[in-house]
Write a protein that holds these residues in place. Sequence first.
Motif, mmCIF file in Angstrom:
data_model
loop_
_atom_site.group_PDB
_atom_site.id
_atom_site.type_symbol
_atom_site.label_atom_id
_atom_site.label_comp_id
_atom_site.label_asym_id
_atom_site.label_seq_id
_atom_site.Cartn_x
_atom_site.Cartn_y
_atom_site.Cartn_z
ATOM 1 N N LEU B 45 0.756 -1.040 0.330
ATOM 2 C CA LEU B 45 0.016 0.279 -0.010
ATOM 3 C C LEU B 45 0.858 1.294 0.084
ATOM 4 C CD1 LEU B 45 -3.120 1.237 0.043
ATOM 5 C CD2 LEU B 45 -2.222 0.934 2.715
ATOM 6 N N ASP B 56 -3.960 7.000 4.916
ATOM 7 C CA ASP B 56 -2.788 6.496 5.255
ATOM 8 C C ASP B 56 -1.824 6.578 4.313
ATOM 9 O OD1 ASP B 56 -1.841 3.268 6.288
ATOM 10 O OD2 ASP B 56 -0.600 4.872 5.515
ATOM 11 N N ARG B 99 -19.189 1.341 6.888
ATOM 12 C CA ARG B 99 -19.068 1.245 8.246
ATOM 13 C C ARG B 99 -18.629 2.435 8.990
ATOM 14 N NH1 ARG B 99 -15.519 -4.186 9.508
ATOM 15 N NH2 ARG B 99 -16.164 -5.198 7.912
ATOM 16 N N LEU B 103 -10.383 3.460 9.146
ATOM 17 C CA LEU B 103 -9.302 2.260 9.696
ATOM 18 C C LEU B 103 -10.468 0.739 9.655
ATOM 19 C CD1 LEU B 103 -7.891 4.186 12.257
ATOM 20 C CD2 LEU B 103 -7.304 3.708 9.870
ATOM 21 N N LEU B 104 -11.188 0.188 9.152
ATOM 22 C CA LEU B 104 -12.238 -0.397 9.574
ATOM 23 C C LEU B 104 -11.809 -0.634 7.644
ATOM 24 C CD1 LEU B 104 -13.882 -0.763 11.934
ATOM 25 C CD2 LEU B 104 -11.541 -2.151 11.745
ATOM 26 N N TYR B 105 -11.364 -1.648 7.171
ATOM 27 C CA TYR B 105 -11.835 -1.954 5.286
ATOM 28 C C TYR B 105 -12.682 -2.878 4.758
ATOM 29 C CZ TYR B 105 -7.300 0.530 5.986
ATOM 30 O OH TYR B 105 -6.038 1.065 6.272
ATOM 31 N N ASN B 106 -13.752 -2.526 4.346
ATOM 32 C CA ASN B 106 -14.567 -3.643 3.523
ATOM 33 C C ASN B 106 -13.526 -4.315 2.066
ATOM 34 O OD1 ASN B 106 -16.046 -2.931 5.051
ATOM 35 N ND2 ASN B 106 -17.432 -2.175 3.512
ATOM 36 N N GLU B 107 -14.454 -4.498 1.680
ATOM 37 C CA GLU B 107 -14.144 -5.896 0.250
ATOM 38 C C GLU B 107 -13.033 -5.252 -0.528
ATOM 39 O OE1 GLU B 107 -16.483 -8.368 -1.021
ATOM 40 O OE2 GLU B 107 -15.177 -9.316 -2.586
ATOM 41 N N GLN B 108 -12.100 -5.191 -1.335
ATOM 42 C CA GLN B 108 -11.284 -4.258 -2.360
ATOM 43 C C GLN B 108 -11.604 -5.111 -3.326
ATOM 44 O OE1 GLN B 108 -7.530 -3.114 -1.358
ATOM 45 N NE2 GLN B 108 -8.198 -2.508 1.242
ATOM 46 N N PHE B 109 -11.603 -3.956 -4.523
ATOM 47 C CA PHE B 109 -11.983 -4.249 -5.766
ATOM 48 C C PHE B 109 -10.730 -3.922 -6.622
ATOM 49 C CE2 PHE B 109 -15.705 -7.048 -5.968
ATOM 50 C CZ PHE B 109 -15.854 -6.278 -4.743
#
Lengths: 106, 119
Positions: B45, B56, B99, B103-109
């Motif tokens: 990242l 970030d 959410r 700092l809380l990540y959902n599914e990434q594409f």
Amino acid sequence: GIQVEQSPPDLILQEGANSTLRCNFSDSVNNLQWFHQNPWGQLINLFYIPSGTKQNGRLSATTVATERYSLLYISSSQTTDSGVYFCAFLNTPLVFGKGTRLSVIA
Amino acid sequence: EAGVAQSPRYKIIEKRQSVAFWCNPISGHATLYWYQQILGQGPKLLIQFQNNGVVDDSQLPKDRFSAERLKGVDSTLKIQPAKLEDSAVYLCASSFNDRGNPLLYNEQFFGPGTRLTVL
């Protein structure tokens, strides 16, 4: 930060065989995703699986957060399954494992 | 639904030149990521945006890399000046993140990536 370790690093299978790929974390996780990177470099979502078990066709995944690991199962492998499989911890900092390189031979 | 779009797909430049990459995320995705993937390694990242704010950028080499997402939709990543070790695939990804906590990540594409070669 969290360390992500994938095993095995390399795997060669005969078409039709089954396999299990593992992802270990240095701390408990609650936000995890599995990807397949095909030979053309495209990263394809397999599972977003913070916990529990999911299945999609010949693939399934299980995450046991308290035990700090996740497993990816591939059944009846096909040559199109070849590529690199990554697990990723999706919290801060966001970390990918080094991947498992899978080669399925006809 | 259209996926994440990136351009160009390939770029070859001389060292010390500058280069820019463009990314358009999936419609409605608030979170956008830029990754660098060096051959044989997992993606790293570089920077994460939540709408047009940076969440970030701790691994972004800020002396030569910059990124922006001015209107909270598409984004550009720039390298100036490029070095040989910048040769890599630059991947863009997006996630919905319902959410409300960056700092809380959902599914990434992921998009198809841009393969950069620095000579």
